[in-house]
Design an enzyme around this catalytic site. Sequence first.
Site, PDB file in Angstrom:
ATOM      1  N   PHE A   1       0.663  -1.278  -0.397  1.00 57.21           N
ATOM      2  CA  PHE A   1      -0.139  -0.069  -0.309  1.00 57.21           C
ATOM      3  C   PHE A   1       0.478   1.707  -0.536  1.00 57.21           C
ATOM      4  CE2 PHE A   1      -2.880  -3.260   2.009  1.00 57.21           C
ATOM      5  CZ  PHE A   1      -3.796  -2.523   2.102  1.00 57.21           C
ATOM      6  N   ASP A   2       0.423   2.104  -0.542  1.00 55.85           N
ATOM      7  CA  ASP A   2       1.194   3.600  -0.507  1.00 55.85           C
ATOM      8  C   ASP A   2       0.608   4.065   0.302  1.00 55.85           C
ATOM      9  OD1 ASP A   2       1.718   6.272  -1.822  1.00 55.85           O
ATOM     10  OD2 ASP A   2       0.011   6.539  -1.888  1.00 55.85           O
TER      11      ASP A   2
END
Length: 235
Positions: free
Chosen positions: A15-16
């Site tokens: 995940f960013d």
Amino acid sequence: MKRDDTVRTQTAVLFDLDGTIVDSRAGIIDSLHGTLRDLGHEPDPSHDLSWVVGPPLRDLIGEILNHYGDDRCDEAMAFYRARYEAEGMFRTPVFSGMREAIDVIGSHGRRLFIATSKPIHLARAILEQHGLLNRFEHVYGARPDDSGAEKPELIAAALHEQGLDKRRVVMIGDRRFDISGAHANGVRGLGVSWGYGGQAELEDAGAEGIVDHPDDLPAMVEQHLHAAGLHLHDA
């Protein structure tokens, strides 16, 4: 262990952070405006800063300073870090529905990681203040001086250090940097349109899938990881 179970336990989701899990734009822009004032500039209200969430800090500050004919990038970065750690990082609410989406994806047995251009200590602090840090096995981010912030290198480090098979991994983000960083490592890049890049940017970057609401994210992740599992069975 059945082969299906092996694929499931070895799959991973990266995940960013900014623009994907947390809405950090206000804290970042306020910190940048304060930095400009520290340098003796009055922020230009007509200067568009909507793009600043996503690029490595040195790149974005250099671009902003160019608008003011200033090249004091190192000094500006020091001012920015101090302001962001004192105030900006606390203006980072979690996007509605993302906490639940992360929990659903994790409940499917996926290994969860963060890959962000933000310095690791700040990323961990932001996740901790929202009670999300324990959802992730590890946080990959920039060093304290903001070096090592490029997405291709961050994702490569996660793949190598965690022993992940790139065919069993997806990267989720809101900017082209997330998608291109994933593709540079042979990983599928999935886009979220509620962040700061938008549908067109993500499409141009070649995202394998794009969702408009966190509720739809777990299903898209499962779809792409399932496709990867079928590919592995056929390999």
